[in-house]
Design a protein around this motif. Sequence first.
Motif, mmCIF file in Angstrom:
data_model
loop_
_atom_site.group_PDB
_atom_site.id
_atom_site.type_symbol
_atom_site.label_atom_id
_atom_site.label_comp_id
_atom_site.label_asym_id
_atom_site.label_seq_id
_atom_site.Cartn_x
_atom_site.Cartn_y
_atom_site.Cartn_z
ATOM 1 N N ILE A 158 7.214 -32.303 28.604
ATOM 2 C CA ILE A 158 8.099 -31.893 27.513
ATOM 3 C C ILE A 158 7.947 -32.918 26.399
ATOM 4 C CG2 ILE A 158 10.483 -31.535 26.794
ATOM 5 C CD1 ILE A 158 11.089 -30.791 29.719
ATOM 6 N N ASP A 159 7.590 -32.463 25.229
ATOM 7 C CA ASP A 159 7.427 -33.352 24.083
ATOM 8 C C ASP A 159 8.778 -33.480 23.376
ATOM 9 O OD1 ASP A 159 6.710 -34.816 21.890
ATOM 10 O OD2 ASP A 159 5.075 -33.489 21.279
ATOM 11 N N PRO A 160 9.390 -34.660 23.434
ATOM 12 C CA PRO A 160 10.703 -34.832 22.806
ATOM 13 C C PRO A 160 10.694 -34.558 21.303
ATOM 14 C CG PRO A 160 10.177 -36.735 24.172
ATOM 15 C CD PRO A 160 8.955 -35.876 24.107
ATOM 16 N N ALA A 161 9.579 -34.790 20.647
ATOM 17 C CA ALA A 161 9.505 -34.566 19.205
ATOM 18 C C ALA A 161 9.639 -33.084 18.856
ATOM 19 C CB ALA A 161 8.193 -35.108 18.655
ATOM 20 N N ARG A 162 9.441 -32.216 19.832
ATOM 21 C CA ARG A 162 9.500 -30.772 19.579
ATOM 22 C C ARG A 162 10.818 -30.139 20.050
ATOM 23 N NH1 ARG A 162 4.357 -29.128 18.126
ATOM 24 N NH2 ARG A 162 2.705 -30.524 18.780
ATOM 25 N N GLN A 163 11.790 -30.953 20.453
ATOM 26 C CA GLN A 163 13.086 -30.407 20.871
ATOM 27 C C GLN A 163 13.757 -29.737 19.681
ATOM 28 O OE1 GLN A 163 14.438 -29.796 23.593
ATOM 29 N NE2 GLN A 163 14.318 -31.469 25.064
ATOM 30 N N SER A 164 14.260 -28.548 19.886
ATOM 31 C CA SER A 164 14.878 -27.814 18.781
ATOM 32 C C SER A 164 16.352 -28.184 18.609
ATOM 33 C CB SER A 164 14.737 -26.311 18.999
ATOM 34 O OG SER A 164 15.313 -25.948 20.234
ATOM 35 N N GLU A 165 17.049 -28.436 19.706
ATOM 36 C CA GLU A 165 18.466 -28.812 19.627
ATOM 37 C C GLU A 165 18.562 -30.327 19.531
ATOM 38 O OE1 GLU A 165 21.886 -27.033 21.900
ATOM 39 O OE2 GLU A 165 20.160 -26.201 22.965
ATOM 40 N N ARG A 166 18.802 -30.830 18.350
ATOM 41 C CA ARG A 166 18.796 -32.281 18.150
ATOM 42 C C ARG A 166 20.197 -32.871 18.022
ATOM 43 N NH1 ARG A 166 13.946 -34.860 16.298
ATOM 44 N NH2 ARG A 166 12.222 -33.555 16.916
ATOM 45 N N ASP A 167 21.225 -32.051 18.222
ATOM 46 C CA ASP A 167 22.588 -32.558 18.106
ATOM 47 C C ASP A 167 23.224 -32.844 19.469
ATOM 48 O OD1 ASP A 167 22.695 -29.868 18.834
ATOM 49 O OD2 ASP A 167 24.610 -29.543 17.804
ATOM 50 N N ARG A 168 22.459 -32.645 20.544
ATOM 51 C CA ARG A 168 22.977 -32.892 21.896
ATOM 52 C C ARG A 168 22.061 -33.855 22.632
ATOM 53 N NH1 ARG A 168 24.093 -28.298 25.531
ATOM 54 N NH2 ARG A 168 21.878 -27.922 25.325
ATOM 55 N N VAL A 169 22.617 -34.505 23.662
ATOM 56 C CA VAL A 169 21.830 -35.405 24.507
ATOM 57 C C VAL A 169 20.986 -34.545 25.439
ATOM 58 C CG1 VAL A 169 21.924 -37.188 26.281
ATOM 59 C CG2 VAL A 169 23.563 -37.239 24.390
ATOM 60 N N LEU A 170 19.675 -34.569 25.208
ATOM 61 C CA LEU A 170 18.731 -33.803 26.011
ATOM 62 C C LEU A 170 17.542 -34.696 26.351
ATOM 63 C CD1 LEU A 170 18.758 -30.478 23.958
ATOM 64 C CD2 LEU A 170 19.884 -30.894 26.146
ATOM 65 N N SER A 230 17.179 -38.310 36.327
ATOM 66 C CA SER A 230 18.134 -38.043 37.406
ATOM 67 C C SER A 230 19.083 -39.214 37.656
ATOM 68 C CB SER A 230 17.391 -37.681 38.697
ATOM 69 O OG SER A 230 16.605 -38.773 39.115
ATOM 70 N N ALA A 231 19.054 -40.250 36.815
ATOM 71 C CA ALA A 231 19.970 -41.382 36.958
ATOM 72 C C ALA A 231 21.414 -40.911 36.708
ATOM 73 C CB ALA A 231 19.602 -42.485 35.981
ATOM 74 N N PRO A 232 22.388 -41.503 37.400
ATOM 75 C CA PRO A 232 23.780 -41.063 37.245
ATOM 76 C C PRO A 232 24.285 -41.077 35.797
ATOM 77 C CG PRO A 232 23.574 -42.553 39.112
ATOM 78 C CD PRO A 232 22.248 -42.539 38.419
ATOM 79 N N ILE A 233 23.947 -42.096 35.049
ATOM 80 C CA ILE A 233 24.434 -42.164 33.668
ATOM 81 C C ILE A 233 23.826 -41.050 32.821
ATOM 82 C CG2 ILE A 233 22.711 -43.845 32.847
ATOM 83 C CD1 ILE A 233 25.089 -45.101 31.229
ATOM 84 N N VAL A 234 22.573 -40.722 33.074
ATOM 85 C CA VAL A 234 21.919 -39.655 32.318
ATOM 86 C C VAL A 234 22.499 -38.298 32.712
ATOM 87 C CG1 VAL A 234 19.724 -38.493 31.870
ATOM 88 C CG2 VAL A 234 19.816 -40.986 31.965
ATOM 89 N N ARG A 235 22.727 -38.096 34.004
ATOM 90 C CA ARG A 235 23.327 -36.823 34.436
ATOM 91 C C ARG A 235 24.678 -36.606 33.765
ATOM 92 N NH1 ARG A 235 21.721 -38.343 39.866
ATOM 93 N NH2 ARG A 235 23.929 -38.667 40.286
ATOM 94 N N ALA A 236 25.454 -37.679 33.616
ATOM 95 C CA ALA A 236 26.766 -37.566 32.988
ATOM 96 C C ALA A 236 26.661 -37.289 31.486
ATOM 97 C CB ALA A 236 27.564 -38.837 33.226
ATOM 98 N N LEU A 237 25.630 -37.832 30.851
ATOM 99 C CA LEU A 237 25.498 -37.697 29.395
ATOM 100 C C LEU A 237 24.814 -36.408 28.949
ATOM 101 C CD1 LEU A 237 24.434 -41.351 28.514
ATOM 102 C CD2 LEU A 237 26.635 -40.268 27.987
ATOM 103 N N ARG A 238 24.139 -35.737 29.849
ATOM 104 C CA ARG A 238 23.394 -34.522 29.467
ATOM 105 C C ARG A 238 24.281 -33.527 28.728
ATOM 106 N NH1 ARG A 238 20.391 -32.995 35.106
ATOM 107 N NH2 ARG A 238 19.222 -34.942 35.330
ATOM 108 N N GLY A 239 23.788 -33.061 27.600
ATOM 109 C CA GLY A 239 24.497 -32.032 26.832
ATOM 110 C C GLY A 239 25.593 -32.565 25.925
ATOM 111 N N ALA A 240 25.893 -33.858 25.985
ATOM 112 C CA ALA A 240 26.969 -34.421 25.158
ATOM 113 C C ALA A 240 26.554 -34.443 23.693
ATOM 114 C CB ALA A 240 27.301 -35.832 25.630
ATOM 115 N N LYS A 241 27.559 -34.421 22.824
ATOM 116 C CA LYS A 241 27.343 -34.526 21.385
ATOM 117 C C LYS A 241 27.966 -35.829 20.899
ATOM 118 C CE LYS A 241 27.118 -29.613 20.516
ATOM 119 N NZ LYS A 241 27.393 -28.578 19.558
#
Length: 159
Positions: free
Chosen positions: A75-87, A122-133
């Motif tokens: 997955i190329d992060p530079a090509r992410q379309s949703e840039r307002d959320r933690v992905l 899959s780190a706990p902190i990342v799992r918690a932050l996924r999708g946050a704005k």
Amino acid sequence: MDGNPITPAGMAALRARYEQLLHTDRPAIVEVVRWAAGNGDRSENGDYIYGRKRLREIDRELGHLAKRMAAARVIDPARQSERDRVLFGCSVEIADDDDNRRTLTLVGDDEQDAGLSKIGWSAPIVRALRGAKVGDVRRVALPGGEKNWEVLAISWPDA
């Protein structure tokens, strides 16, 4: 997100390690083992014994790398379309309740490096932050106890 996400740079690093082991390290050890085997008694031949052990280690690592690359989804992060959320692939600045700030880059598990603030998907902190704005507060269960982190900023690499 399905599979094992990885950035293009992470996949290139896995491939480079695989190629190094397969085409450089393994042939060199095979040559040492071949030379040592020709020296006679193998039971007390350190070069032979160590060489065989090292070959097994290399073969195990080659197998592991092959499985990880087969399961990986680049997955190329530079090509992410949703840039307002933690992905996957973003860098996120967070602050805890005591205003201790950290900037983390979310990468694949095979390319994580805490010293460089690259944290695996899959780190706990990342799992918690996924999708946050920006402005969201997330509770993270860590080995030292639970902690609240507020998302201060989200940034993405340039295309």
